[in-house]
Scaffold this active site. Structure first.
Site, PDB file in Angstrom:
ATOM      1  N   ARG A   1       0.813  -1.233  -0.004  1.00 53.60           N
ATOM      2  CA  ARG A   1       0.052   0.011   0.024  1.00 53.60           C
ATOM      3  C   ARG A   1       0.736   1.316  -0.073  1.00 53.60           C
ATOM      4  O   ARG A   1       2.265   1.256   0.624  1.00 53.60           O
ATOM      5  CB  ARG A   1      -0.901  -0.173   1.113  1.00 53.60           C
ATOM      6  CG  ARG A   1      -1.786  -1.109   1.168  1.00 53.60           C
ATOM      7  CD  ARG A   1      -2.700  -1.360   2.432  1.00 53.60           C
ATOM      8  NE  ARG A   1      -3.791  -2.383   2.763  1.00 53.60           N
ATOM      9  CZ  ARG A   1      -3.310  -3.364   3.441  1.00 53.60           C
ATOM     10  NH1 ARG A   1      -1.953  -3.450   3.759  1.00 53.60           N
ATOM     11  NH2 ARG A   1      -4.201  -4.448   3.569  1.00 53.60           N
TER      12      ARG A   1
ATOM     13  N   LYS B   1      -1.523  -1.927   7.959  1.00 55.12           N
ATOM     14  CA  LYS B   1      -2.542  -1.406   8.395  1.00 55.12           C
ATOM     15  C   LYS B   1      -2.673  -2.038   9.955  1.00 55.12           C
ATOM     16  O   LYS B   1      -2.367  -3.143  10.375  1.00 55.12           O
ATOM     17  CB  LYS B   1      -3.683  -1.703   7.669  1.00 55.12           C
ATOM     18  CG  LYS B   1      -3.883  -1.037   6.268  1.00 55.12           C
ATOM     19  CD  LYS B   1      -4.914  -1.424   5.622  1.00 55.12           C
ATOM     20  CE  LYS B   1      -6.426  -1.201   6.234  1.00 55.12           C
ATOM     21  NZ  LYS B   1      -7.534  -1.321   5.255  1.00 55.12           N
TER      22      LYS B   1
ATOM     23  N   HIS C   1      -3.100   2.302  -5.386  1.00 55.01           N
ATOM     24  CA  HIS C   1      -3.762   0.971  -5.161  1.00 55.01           C
ATOM     25  C   HIS C   1      -3.984   0.430  -6.462  1.00 55.01           C
ATOM     26  O   HIS C   1      -4.271  -0.896  -6.601  1.00 55.01           O
ATOM     27  CB  HIS C   1      -5.170   1.100  -4.389  1.00 55.01           C
ATOM     28  CG  HIS C   1      -5.265   0.140  -3.426  1.00 55.01           C
ATOM     29  ND1 HIS C   1      -4.408   0.227  -2.116  1.00 55.01           N
ATOM     30  CD2 HIS C   1      -6.244  -0.640  -3.177  1.00 55.01           C
ATOM     31  CE1 HIS C   1      -4.967  -0.807  -1.459  1.00 55.01           C
ATOM     32  NE2 HIS C   1      -6.104  -1.216  -1.942  1.00 55.01           N
TER      33      HIS C   1
ATOM     34  N   ARG D   1      -1.699  -2.522  -6.785  1.00 54.00           N
ATOM     35  CA  ARG D   1      -2.167  -3.637  -5.968  1.00 54.00           C
ATOM     36  C   ARG D   1      -3.113  -4.744  -6.408  1.00 54.00           C
ATOM     37  O   ARG D   1      -2.926  -5.757  -6.829  1.00 54.00           O
ATOM     38  CB  ARG D   1      -2.577  -3.062  -4.822  1.00 54.00           C
ATOM     39  CG  ARG D   1      -2.821  -4.129  -3.572  1.00 54.00           C
ATOM     40  CD  ARG D   1      -3.008  -3.354  -2.262  1.00 54.00           C
ATOM     41  NE  ARG D   1      -3.469  -4.348  -1.300  1.00 54.00           N
ATOM     42  CZ  ARG D   1      -2.910  -4.805  -0.272  1.00 54.00           C
ATOM     43  NH1 ARG D   1      -1.367  -4.609  -0.302  1.00 54.00           N
ATOM     44  NH2 ARG D   1      -3.427  -5.629   0.726  1.00 54.00           N
TER      45      ARG D   1
ATOM     46  N   HIS E   1      -4.278  -9.905   3.545  1.00 54.14           N
ATOM     47  CA  HIS E   1      -5.862  -9.731   3.719  1.00 54.14           C
ATOM     48  C   HIS E   1      -5.839 -10.362   5.370  1.00 54.14           C
ATOM     49  O   HIS E   1      -5.915 -11.283   5.362  1.00 54.14           O
ATOM     50  CB  HIS E   1      -6.631  -9.908   2.603  1.00 54.14           C
ATOM     51  CG  HIS E   1      -6.568  -9.304   1.502  1.00 54.14           C
ATOM     52  ND1 HIS E   1      -6.859  -9.560   0.384  1.00 54.14           N
ATOM     53  CD2 HIS E   1      -6.189  -7.824   1.407  1.00 54.14           C
ATOM     54  CE1 HIS E   1      -6.714  -8.810  -0.500  1.00 54.14           C
ATOM     55  NE2 HIS E   1      -6.462  -7.513   0.080  1.00 54.14           N
TER      56      HIS E   1
ATOM     57  N   TYR F   1     -11.503 -10.254  -6.371  1.00 50.98           N
ATOM     58  CA  TYR F   1     -10.984 -10.465  -7.768  1.00 50.98           C
ATOM     59  C   TYR F   1     -11.538 -11.647  -8.342  1.00 50.98           C
ATOM     60  O   TYR F   1     -11.111 -11.723  -9.523  1.00 50.98           O
ATOM     61  CB  TYR F   1      -9.598 -10.804  -7.371  1.00 50.98           C
ATOM     62  CG  TYR F   1      -8.755  -9.522  -6.772  1.00 50.98           C
ATOM     63  CD1 TYR F   1      -8.546  -8.439  -7.319  1.00 50.98           C
ATOM     64  CD2 TYR F   1      -8.507  -9.763  -5.102  1.00 50.98           C
ATOM     65  CE1 TYR F   1      -7.954  -7.370  -6.708  1.00 50.98           C
ATOM     66  CE2 TYR F   1      -7.884  -8.539  -4.699  1.00 50.98           C
ATOM     67  CZ  TYR F   1      -7.647  -7.381  -5.390  1.00 50.98           C
ATOM     68  OH  TYR F   1      -7.085  -6.374  -4.897  1.00 50.98           O
TER      69      TYR F   1
END
Length: 413
Positions: free
Chosen positions: A262, A286, A358, A361, A384, A393
């Site tokens: 990110r 994150k 992004h 990514r 994730h 996806y």
């Protein structure tokens, strides 16, 4: 030409060091030299310093009384006669900092905080220490909470007792459409958290958090925007790696495109986070989570080329630095997003819903899926928390979706 070279030749600087502000001028010059400012910025800063001191003393003030109030008044006066420059305020902030470090002017005056701001500040400390939220998240919560508090309780904490569900619902209805649906949903979440905090700390007796309406938003309803591999390579090839900025941007784009980091994770990457012997990189993700990832050879090569030939000398430990002085790390991931946007424009790639970091990514995840990687493998690479974040996806794998689709009644149309 850097600041040191310019100062050695500058007639303006010689006038200042032999003038009435010689001590201030010398301290400011050392500060600019240490930060590695360029010739133009140094000249502009010295000219601004001279005009400031002439105005300050000319209005009956002693040089050692200089502070932010006088600087603001000077700039207000200056902007009436000359076009403002975007670097004027930062140049004078640098001056005040340099003078205070040497004790030539008093410490900065304490900032007067309103009652609303003090309440929100304590709320921010609660989010940081007790809830463990990241600094950027705390900042956004404080901003939205302050806006809510000023509108529903304009006279401060004395109005907390008058808060009702109708007032809270009315606020949400007025501001739910100020931005996108996602922004409205985030606003509701912050208001809900703030009301829960006020009840927890005894500011309000009624638990009002449950009365905050929810904004309907289908989860994972959109499609990720992605670039095909050949366009990703086109963006990388458009970087001029013979320049310092080009080598930096190329290394940043390689990390985005090949590792899927990110923007904020790239911005906060430190030199110590790279273990060259084991070929790994420590990512600060994150939620204050850290993860060790393998460092691809081509990505490592790009980083080494930047460090050896493009990265300016600096005491800062961030991998990627500003090309313009002061040579420090980026303040946030916004700078990485701008690097990505400019790279896409440079490569002539447009027509996509999103133009930012992004996008690379999403492109990496889509390419891996079409190459046969499983959702678990992609989720592990992208770090994730939930497999649901990776399943989105699946919408982009058209060939596999064809196998699941039912035949059209009556045959092919």
């Amino acid at each position: 030409m850097n600041a040191t070279d310019y100062l050695n030749r500058s007639a303006l600087y010689r006038k200042l060091v032999y003038g009435p502000y010689r001590e201030f001028a010398g301290v400011y010059a050392v500060k600019m030299s240490n930060e590695g400012l360029g010739r133009q910025c140094t000249w502009r800063s010295l000219s601004l310093f001279r005009d400031l001191m002439d105005w300050h003393v000319g209005n009956g003030h002693a040089p050692q009384d200089l502070n932010e109030i006088h600087v603001d008044r000077f700039l207000e006066h200056r902007f009436k006669h000359w076009k403002p420059d975007s670097g004027d305020r930062s140049a004078l902030r640098r001056l005040l900092l340099a003078l205070r470090e040497k004790g030539l002017i008093p410490a900065a005056l304490p900032i007067q905080r309103s009652e609303h701001e003090m309440i929100v500040d304590v709320f921010g400390q609660y989010l940081s220490t007790e809830r463990g939220l990241a600094a950027a998240t705390v900042g956004s919560h404080k901003l939205l909470s302050l806006r809510f508090l000023r509108e529903v309780c304009p006279f401060g904490a004395d109005e907390f007792a008058a808060l009702t569900p109708e007032i809270v619902i009315g606020y949400v209805e007025r501001h739910a459409l100020d931005g996108s649906a996602d922004s409205g949903k985030a606003m509701c979440g912050v208001v809900r958290a703030f009301l829960r905090y006020l009840h927890l700390k005894g500011f309000i007796s009624t638990p009002l958090a449950d009365c905050v309406p929810s904004i309907r938003r289908w989860r994972l309803a959109g499609l990720p925007t992605f670039l095909p591999p050949e366009k990703v390579q086109k963006v990388l090839d458009a970087c001029d790696r013979t320049t310092a900025m080009g080598s930096r941007d190329y290394a940043v784009l390689m990390i985005l495109a090949k590792l899927g980091l990110r923007a904020s994770e790239v911005a906060t990457l430190n030199l110590d986070d790279i273990d060259w012997q084991s070929g790994t990189i420590l990512v600060h993700g994150k939620g204050r989570r850290q993860a060790t990832m393998p460092l691809r050879h081509d990505v490592g090569t790009a980083i080494v080329a930047y460090i050896r030939h493009g990265r300016p000398a600096s005491a800062c430990h961030r991998v990627f630095l500003r090309t313009l002085a002061p040579h420090v790390g980026f303040a946030s991931g916004c700078a990485i997003t701008m690097i990505a946007k400019q790279a896409l424009e440079r490569a002539g790639i447009d027509g996509y819903a999103h133009h930012g970091a992004h996008l690379f990514r999403h492109s990496l995840a889509t390419d891996l899926l079409r190459s046969g990687a499983s959702f678990a493998e992609i989720g592990q690479l992208l770090r994730h928390r939930s497999i649901d974040s990776t399943r989105i996806y699946a919408k982009l794998d058209i060939e596999k979706l064809r196998e699941l689709s039912l035949p059209w009644p009556g045959g092919v149309q």
